[in-house]
Design an enzyme around this catalytic site. Structure first.
Site, PDB file in Angstrom:
ATOM      1  CG  ASN A   1     -15.660  39.519  -7.585  1.00  0.00           C
ATOM      2  OD1 ASN A   1     -15.592  40.485  -8.421  1.00  0.00           O
ATOM      3  ND2 ASN A   1     -15.766  39.708  -6.303  1.00  0.00           N
ATOM      4  CD1 TRP A   2     -13.067  37.796 -13.660  1.00  0.00           C
ATOM      5  CD2 TRP A   2     -13.513  39.251 -15.287  1.00  0.00           C
ATOM      6  NE1 TRP A   2     -13.432  37.119 -14.828  1.00  0.00           N
ATOM      7  CE2 TRP A   2     -13.566  37.897 -15.720  1.00  0.00           C
ATOM      8  CE3 TRP A   2     -13.696  40.267 -16.177  1.00  0.00           C
ATOM      9  CZ2 TRP A   2     -13.780  37.550 -17.056  1.00  0.00           C
ATOM     10  CZ3 TRP A   2     -13.900  39.923 -17.637  1.00  0.00           C
ATOM     11  CH2 TRP A   2     -14.114  38.803 -18.159  1.00  0.00           C
ATOM     12  CE  LYS A   3     -12.237  39.518  -5.340  1.00  0.00           C
ATOM     13  NZ  LYS A   3     -11.783  39.078  -4.035  1.00  0.00           N
TER      14      LYS A   3
ATOM     15  CG  HIS B   1     -17.074  41.271  -2.278  1.00  0.00           C
ATOM     16  ND1 HIS B   1     -15.876  41.668  -1.487  1.00  0.00           N
ATOM     17  CD2 HIS B   1     -16.630  40.139  -2.852  1.00  0.00           C
ATOM     18  CE1 HIS B   1     -14.802  40.648  -1.899  1.00  0.00           C
ATOM     19  NE2 HIS B   1     -15.414  39.689  -2.660  1.00  0.00           N
TER      20      HIS B   1
ATOM     21  CD  GLU C   1     -12.041  41.996  -2.221  1.00  0.00           C
ATOM     22  OE1 GLU C   1     -12.427  42.709  -3.173  1.00  0.00           O
ATOM     23  OE2 GLU C   1     -11.395  41.072  -1.978  1.00  0.00           O
TER      24      GLU C   1
ATOM     25  CD  GLU D   1     -17.058  35.915  -1.641  1.00  0.00           C
ATOM     26  OE1 GLU D   1     -16.805  35.270  -2.633  1.00  0.00           O
ATOM     27  OE2 GLU D   1     -17.200  37.073  -1.620  1.00  0.00           O
TER      28      GLU D   1
ATOM     29  N   GLY E   1      -8.606  35.689  -0.926  1.00  0.00           N
ATOM     30  CA  GLY E   1      -7.448  36.275  -1.677  1.00  0.00           C
ATOM     31  C   GLY E   1      -6.202  35.838  -0.645  1.00  0.00           C
TER      32      GLY E   1
ATOM     33  CB  SER F   1      -8.549  30.501  -1.493  1.00  0.00           C
ATOM     34  OG  SER F   1      -8.066  31.715  -0.933  1.00  0.00           O
TER      35      SER F   1
ATOM     36  N   GLY G   1     -12.706  34.461  -7.096  1.00  0.00           N
ATOM     37  CA  GLY G   1     -12.119  35.753  -7.373  1.00  0.00           C
ATOM     38  C   GLY G   1     -10.775  35.406  -8.314  1.00  0.00           C
ATOM     39  N   GLY G   2      -9.588  35.438  -7.519  1.00  0.00           N
ATOM     40  CA  GLY G   2      -8.319  35.245  -8.357  1.00  0.00           C
ATOM     41  C   GLY G   2      -8.322  34.283  -9.430  1.00  0.00           C
TER      42      GLY G   2
HETATM   43  P1  PGA Z   1     -10.697  34.869  -3.875  1.00  0.00           P
HETATM   44  O1  PGA Z   1     -11.887  35.834  -4.010  1.00  0.00           O
HETATM   45  O2  PGA Z   1     -11.238  33.667  -4.866  1.00  0.00           O
HETATM   46  O3  PGA Z   1      -9.732  35.497  -4.810  1.00  0.00           O
HETATM   47  O4  PGA Z   1     -10.470  34.415  -2.777  1.00  0.00           O
HETATM   48  C1  PGA Z   1     -13.291  35.421  -3.903  1.00  0.00           C
HETATM   49  C2  PGA Z   1     -14.173  36.480  -3.751  1.00  0.00           C
HETATM   50  O5  PGA Z   1     -13.882  37.882  -3.332  1.00  0.00           O
HETATM   51  O6  PGA Z   1     -15.119  36.675  -4.000  1.00  0.00           O
END
Ligand code: PGA
Length: 249
Positions: free
Chosen positions: A9-11, A95, A97, A167, A173, A213, A234-235
């Protein structure tokens, strides 16, 4: 259960050029790999160019969000049909966010899941508790509510087309991963809940993936757990080396 499901997930990261360069590298580096379902979720602007770059590969495309409306006067929204048209197979829905920063409630998430399914997209449906909810011991009830309300009025055929992502919000993050045991406990709970709600063995068809993470160091221990069928990254999915290490864990 099928092959491990690994999604990036590149956000809100990467321009079209950056996304296409990354995609070209990725497809070359995993060209021989056929025992993984690899999915990338670029931002909207890069979806179509990335779809073009993915042609002929076995990597699939996901969007990060969609509108709960079909079409019309909804300035700034992107519909399920547009995502299919751009080449998406999956869409991330619910998600944390979106829930926490953009106020998406369970009912909207339910509408998004329905419109995605009706358009032929497979939802990657995210659930997870906040730190506060974990500390007050309401993790199970929060997950149960998110699942029951998010999946309200879906039938067994719909359910079979889902991917569920657990999640924990406190692990996203933050560099804090749930321990494999903590994640396994919730994954097993989700699996039982799906079986109890939709009929026995139902959950066996649904990948339940972990996010929060995930990195090249913790991927193997997470994937060793019985009910963890993949990861949403994500990251660590923004960097080609770390994403490849995760894919090839
Ligand atoms: P993260 O994000 O790996 O940076 O913790 C995961 C996500 O939000 O899908």
């Amino acid at each position: 259960m099928g092959v491990p499901f690994i999604a990036g997930n590149w956000k809100m990261n990467k321009t079209i050029r950056e996304a296409v360069d990354f995609t070209n590298q990725l497809r070359n580096l995993i060209a021989e790999l056929d025992d993984r379902e690899v999915v990338i979720a670029p931002p909207f602007t890069a979806l179509y160019p990335v779809a073009e770059a993915l042609k002929g590969s076995n990597i699939h495309l996901s969007a990060q969000n969609l509108s709960d409306k079909a079409e019309g006067a909804y300035t700034g929204e992107v519909s399920a049909r547009m995502l299919v048209d751009a080449g998406c197979r999956y869409v991330i829905i619910g998600h944390s966010e979106r829930r926490n920063l953009f106020g998406e409630k369970d009912a909207v998430i339910n509408a998004k899941i329905k419109i995605a399914l009706a358009s032929g997209l497979k939802p990657i449906f995210c659930v997870g508790e906040t730190l506060e909810e974990r500390e007050e011991d309401s993790t199970f009830s929060v997950i149960e509510r998110q699942i029951k309300e998010g999946l309200n009025n879906l039938n067994r055929d719909d359910i079979r087309r889902l991917v569920i992502a657990y999640e924990p919000v406190w692990a996203i993050g933050t560099g804090k991963t749930a321990t494999p045991e903590q994640a396994q406990e919730i994954h097993a709970f989700i699996r039982h809940l799906m079986d109890a709600t939709y009929g026995e063995h139902m959950a066996g068809d649904i990948p339940i993936i972990y996010g929060g993470s995930v990195n090249p160091k913790n991927i193997s221990v997470l994937m060793a757990e019985r009910d963890i069928n993949g990861v949403l990254v994500g990251g660590a999915s923004l960097d080609i080396d770390s994403f490849i290490q995760i894919i090839k864990f």
